[in-house]
Design a protein around this motif. Structure first.
Motif, PDB file in Angstrom:
ATOM      1  N   ILE A 138       6.337  -7.614  -5.889  1.00  0.00           N
ATOM      2  CA  ILE A 138       5.198  -8.539  -5.958  1.00  0.00           C
ATOM      3  C   ILE A 138       3.891  -7.773  -5.790  1.00  0.00           C
ATOM      4  O   ILE A 138       2.921  -7.987  -6.530  1.00  0.00           O
ATOM      5  N   GLU A 139       3.854  -6.874  -4.816  1.00  0.00           N
ATOM      6  CA  GLU A 139       2.640  -6.095  -4.546  1.00  0.00           C
ATOM      7  C   GLU A 139       2.309  -5.165  -5.713  1.00  0.00           C
ATOM      8  O   GLU A 139       1.137  -5.007  -6.074  1.00  0.00           O
ATOM      9  N   ALA A 165       3.244   4.869  -6.759  1.00  0.00           N
ATOM     10  CA  ALA A 165       2.851   3.539  -6.295  1.00  0.00           C
ATOM     11  C   ALA A 165       3.998   2.856  -5.556  1.00  0.00           C
ATOM     12  O   ALA A 165       3.796   2.235  -4.504  1.00  0.00           O
ATOM     13  N   HIS A 166       5.202   2.987  -6.086  1.00  0.00           N
ATOM     14  CA  HIS A 166       6.375   2.372  -5.447  1.00  0.00           C
ATOM     15  C   HIS A 166       6.615   2.978  -4.066  1.00  0.00           C
ATOM     16  O   HIS A 166       6.902   2.262  -3.095  1.00  0.00           O
ATOM     17  N   GLY A 171       6.451   2.257   1.660  1.00  0.00           N
ATOM     18  CA  GLY A 171       6.089   2.791   2.968  1.00  0.00           C
ATOM     19  C   GLY A 171       5.240   1.826   3.766  1.00  0.00           C
ATOM     20  O   GLY A 171       5.413   1.684   4.980  1.00  0.00           O
ATOM     21  N   MET A 172       4.323   1.142   3.082  1.00  0.00           N
ATOM     22  CA  MET A 172       3.446   0.194   3.758  1.00  0.00           C
ATOM     23  C   MET A 172       4.241  -0.956   4.377  1.00  0.00           C
ATOM     24  O   MET A 172       4.042  -1.320   5.545  1.00  0.00           O
ATOM     25  N   PHE A 173       5.181  -1.520   3.612  1.00  0.00           N
ATOM     26  CA  PHE A 173       5.940  -2.655   4.138  1.00  0.00           C
ATOM     27  C   PHE A 173       6.954  -2.224   5.193  1.00  0.00           C
ATOM     28  O   PHE A 173       7.213  -2.963   6.152  1.00  0.00           O
ATOM     29  N   ASN A 174       7.520  -1.049   5.030  1.00  0.00           N
ATOM     30  CA  ASN A 174       8.402  -0.553   6.089  1.00  0.00           C
ATOM     31  C   ASN A 174       7.633  -0.375   7.390  1.00  0.00           C
ATOM     32  O   ASN A 174       8.134  -0.705   8.475  1.00  0.00           O
ATOM     33  N   ALA A 175       6.410   0.150   7.297  1.00  0.00           N
ATOM     34  CA  ALA A 175       5.576   0.322   8.486  1.00  0.00           C
ATOM     35  C   ALA A 175       5.241  -1.032   9.107  1.00  0.00           C
ATOM     36  O   ALA A 175       5.286  -1.203  10.336  1.00  0.00           O
ATOM     37  N   PHE A 199      -5.761   2.438   7.271  1.00  0.00           N
ATOM     38  CA  PHE A 199      -5.170   3.652   6.719  1.00  0.00           C
ATOM     39  C   PHE A 199      -4.808   3.466   5.247  1.00  0.00           C
ATOM     40  O   PHE A 199      -5.194   4.271   4.381  1.00  0.00           O
ATOM     41  N   TYR A 200      -4.059   2.395   4.955  1.00  0.00           N
ATOM     42  CA  TYR A 200      -3.594   2.196   3.581  1.00  0.00           C
ATOM     43  C   TYR A 200      -4.725   1.767   2.645  1.00  0.00           C
ATOM     44  O   TYR A 200      -4.752   2.170   1.469  1.00  0.00           O
ATOM     45  N   THR A 201      -5.658   0.967   3.147  1.00  0.00           N
ATOM     46  CA  THR A 201      -6.789   0.558   2.305  1.00  0.00           C
ATOM     47  C   THR A 201      -7.616   1.779   1.888  1.00  0.00           C
ATOM     48  O   THR A 201      -7.977   1.928   0.705  1.00  0.00           O
TER      49      THR A 201
END
Length: 210
Positions: A138-139, A165-166, A171-175, A199-201
């Motif tokens: 979705i993201e 990108a994947h 990594g973002m959602f796991n975090a 961080f991710y932004t």
């Protein structure tokens, strides 16, 4: 009185099955959980169990399904809300819409902590083990749609390798879900989420050339 007593008994039986199942699934995971143990812990007969559920799979789905669906629906709604913003205003609203969604999901997960830990840690062998994978897809779709918007606005929009990108989104959602798995105090979890978003932004803005 008799009718109310029957309802109360049925409710108590169902509650006992649910509680016993959560304990068994939490201890052994879906695959290794024993229906016999669940029935025994609940203090009911196998026949009584089948009066409520046809299988272990249906029982697990009843426990976690609505929570799984809530998170996915909330996340999809946030993407749709952002996509509905006029294109010229999307860059300035990029962080606000996603931020509200992430905090809503965090609070909901903490309100239903046992169920979410089942989804995140104990759901192998069920469709619920793919929560992060579904959120990643979705993201990614939303990310590439936003890149198209940037091109329309004639703003920098360099190509982002799909594998990179994947990896980044996964990594973002796991975090994010690590906060739930480790049951951090809410104030710390909220603070860590703010820092993760910062961080991710910053990283995404750099990659996007913004």
């Amino acid at each position: 009185m008799i009718y109310n007593s029957v309802i109360k008994t049925e409710s108590s039986t169902l509650d006992a099955i649910t509680e016993a199942a959560i304990v068994e699934f939490s201890d052994k995971g879906y695959k290794s959980a024993s229906l016999r143990n669940i029935v025994k812990k609940a203090g009911v007969t196998t026949g009584a169990f089948y009066g409520y559920y046809r299988s272990k799979e249906e029982l697990f789905s009843d426990i976690v399904g609505k929570h799984y669906d809530y998170i996915l629906d909330r996340f999809k709604a946030a993407q749709e809300e952002f996509a509905a913003i006029p294109e010229e205003r999307q860059p300035e609203n990029l962080s606000s819409v996603s931020g509200l969604c992430m905090f809503d999901m965090l609070h909901y997960a903490y309100e239903h902590l046992r169920e979410f830990k089942l989804i995140l840690l104990k759901s192998d062998g069920t469709r619920f083990s793919h929560l992060i994978d579904e959120m990643v897809e979705i993201e990614l779709d939303a990310t590439y749609a936003y890149m198209d918007v940037l091109k329309e606005l004639e703003r920098p929009a360099p190509h982002i390798d799909e594998h990179l990108a994947h990896i980044l989104v996964t990594g973002m959602f796991n975090a994010f879900f690590e906060l739930v798995i480790h049951e951090m105090p809410m104030d710390k979890a909220e603070n860590y989420l703010r820092e993760l978003r910062t961080f991710y932004t910053a990283g995404w803005m750099k990659i996007m050339g913004q």
